[in-house]
Design a protein around this motif. Structure first.
Motif, short mmCIF file in Angstrom:
data_model
loop_
_atom_site.label_atom_id
_atom_site.label_comp_id
_atom_site.label_asym_id
_atom_site.label_seq_id
_atom_site.Cartn_x
_atom_site.Cartn_y
_atom_site.Cartn_z
N TYR A 173 5.19 12.86 -0.22
CA TYR A 173 4.25 13.38 0.47
C TYR A 173 3.21 12.55 0.68
O TYR A 173 2.54 12.13 1.58
N SER A 174 3.09 11.30 -0.63
CA SER A 174 2.50 10.25 -0.20
C SER A 174 2.70 8.88 0.82
O SER A 174 3.17 8.05 0.12
N PHE A 175 3.27 9.70 2.40
CA PHE A 175 3.98 8.94 3.27
C PHE A 175 3.54 7.67 3.13
O PHE A 175 4.83 6.40 4.21
N ILE A 176 2.32 7.06 3.51
CA ILE A 176 2.47 5.50 3.22
C ILE A 176 2.29 5.39 1.85
O ILE A 176 3.07 3.72 2.15
N GLY A 177 2.17 5.57 0.80
CA GLY A 177 2.58 4.80 -0.06
C GLY A 177 3.77 4.95 -1.11
O GLY A 177 4.56 4.13 -1.05
N TYR A 178 4.47 5.87 0.18
CA TYR A 178 6.33 5.62 -0.69
C TYR A 178 6.59 4.69 0.41
O TYR A 178 7.89 4.09 -0.18
N ARG A 179 6.20 4.72 1.81
CA ARG A 179 7.21 3.14 2.38
C ARG A 179 6.53 2.11 1.75
O ARG A 179 7.24 0.77 1.97
N LEU A 180 5.53 2.11 1.62
CA LEU A 180 5.23 0.68 0.84
C LEU A 180 5.43 0.04 -0.52
O LEU A 180 5.94 -0.91 -1.15
N SER A 181 5.44 1.80 -1.07
CA SER A 181 6.21 0.55 -2.26
C SER A 181 7.45 0.40 -2.62
O SER A 181 8.18 -0.45 -3.00
N GLY A 182 8.19 -0.07 -1.69
CA GLY A 182 9.95 -0.38 -1.06
C GLY A 182 9.76 -1.60 -0.95
O GLY A 182 10.71 -2.19 -1.11
N PHE A 183 8.34 -2.17 -0.14
CA PHE A 183 8.74 -3.34 -0.47
C PHE A 183 8.52 -4.95 -1.57
O PHE A 183 8.22 -3.90 -2.40
N ALA A 184 9.16 -5.69 -1.53
CA ALA A 184 8.76 -6.20 -2.35
C ALA A 184 8.09 -6.55 -3.53
O ALA A 184 8.17 -6.88 -4.77
N LEU A 185 7.10 -6.40 -2.40
CA LEU A 185 6.02 -7.09 -3.36
C LEU A 185 5.50 -5.66 -4.48
O LEU A 185 4.49 -6.25 -4.95
N PHE A 186 5.70 -4.83 -4.19
CA PHE A 186 5.97 -3.68 -5.48
C PHE A 186 6.63 -3.92 -6.00
O PHE A 186 7.01 -2.84 -6.85
N LYS A 187 7.24 -4.97 -6.68
CA LYS A 187 8.64 -4.65 -7.75
C LYS A 187 8.28 -5.85 -8.63
O LYS A 187 7.44 -6.30 -8.50
N GLY A 188 9.25 -5.58 -9.99
CA GLY A 188 8.85 -6.97 -10.51
C GLY A 188 8.03 -6.34 -11.70
O GLY A 188 6.93 -4.95 -11.92
#
Length: 261
Positions: free
Chosen positions: A191-206
């Motif tokens: 439902y958080s369609f912007i944040g959901y897609r951003l969270s898949g980027f490597a920047l938000f991993k680790g």
């Protein structure tokens, strides 16, 4: 709005101090502004208001800004994106504050908004309004600094206002992205369609994401408080001034046959 699950450290004491200071400066600034507006000695013009004309003016000129649409569809589109995006996000913030401070946690409304389907709708609306505001700010930036529309006179307050809005939306989306990245496979995140897609980027991993979330959270809170304090001294005041002027003038303008009939 917090769903009750602790994903990262939130310094609530600092948050409430900052927000209280921003709100206090907002109130002081508004009082000073309105005390100046009402300091005149002239006779009041609105002794017999035409409520029907005032409602029509509010609907046409405040909510849908007909007079701007008649002049330029592009300008109207930018205004609508910024206006409704900003109003929508402020309304959602007011709902969040009410749920945190006024509405009992055991109430049906609180349970629906924090743990039920209302939480998903809230996140969907937040991303939608945020995207509208971001698109409006980007379009306004292009009109003022890239294509430079001739009728626009850009000063420092315009620049500061656009920067404020941009940073608020971006930090909001980043905060949402790290929250989703820390949540794992929880139903309803899409439902958080912007944040959901951003969270898949490597920047938000680790491992750094949890600490970054706290920094982004407090940064977003500081920006919000700073915007509140800046509000009375900026062009944000148009959100209050313009609707009030339009509505109060509606009765007289009906008699004169002016714009808002």
């Amino acid at each position: 709005m917090d769903s009750g699950v602790v994903l990262y450290y939130k310094p609530w004491t600092i948050f409430w101090v900052i927000q209280s200071l921003g709100l206090l400066l907002l109130i002081v600034g508004l009082v000073n502004k309105f005390s100046f507006y009402f300091s005149g000695k002239g006779r009041l013009l609105y002794r017999q208001p035409d409520c029907r004309a005032m409602f029509a003016a509010f609907f046409r000129e405040v909510l849908f800004q007909k007079h701007i649409a008649q002049r330029s569809f592009l300008r109207w589109s930018v205004h609508m994106l910024v206006f409704w995006g900003f109003i929508g996000l402020m309304s959602l913030s007011a709902i969040a504050v009410a749920l945190e401070t006024v509405i009992p946690e055991s109430s049906g409304i609180s349970q629906y908004m924090l743990h039920g389907q209302g939480h998903n709708y809230y996140k969907l609306a937040g991303d939608l309004f945020g995207l509208m505001l971001l698109a409006g700010v980007a379009a306004a930036f292009l009109r003022r600094f890239v294509f430079r529309a001739e009728q626009l006179n850009t000063d420092s307050t315009d620049t500061i206002t656009l920067v404020f809005l941009f940073l608020l939306v971006i930090t909001g989306f980043f905060l949402e992205a790290v929250r989703i990245a820390l949540s794992g496979p929880v139903p309803g995140l899409e439902y958080s369609f912007i944040g959901y897609r951003l969270s898949g980027f490597a920047l938000f991993k680790g491992e750094w994401v949890r600490a970054a979330a706290s920094v982004i959270w407090i940064t977003h809170a500081v920006l919000t408080a700073a915007m509140l304090a800046y509000f009375p001294h900026s062009k944000f005041m148009h959100i209050i001034n313009s609707p009030a002027e339009i509505i109060l003038n509606a009765s007289e303008e009906r008699v004169r046959g002016d714009l808002y009939i």
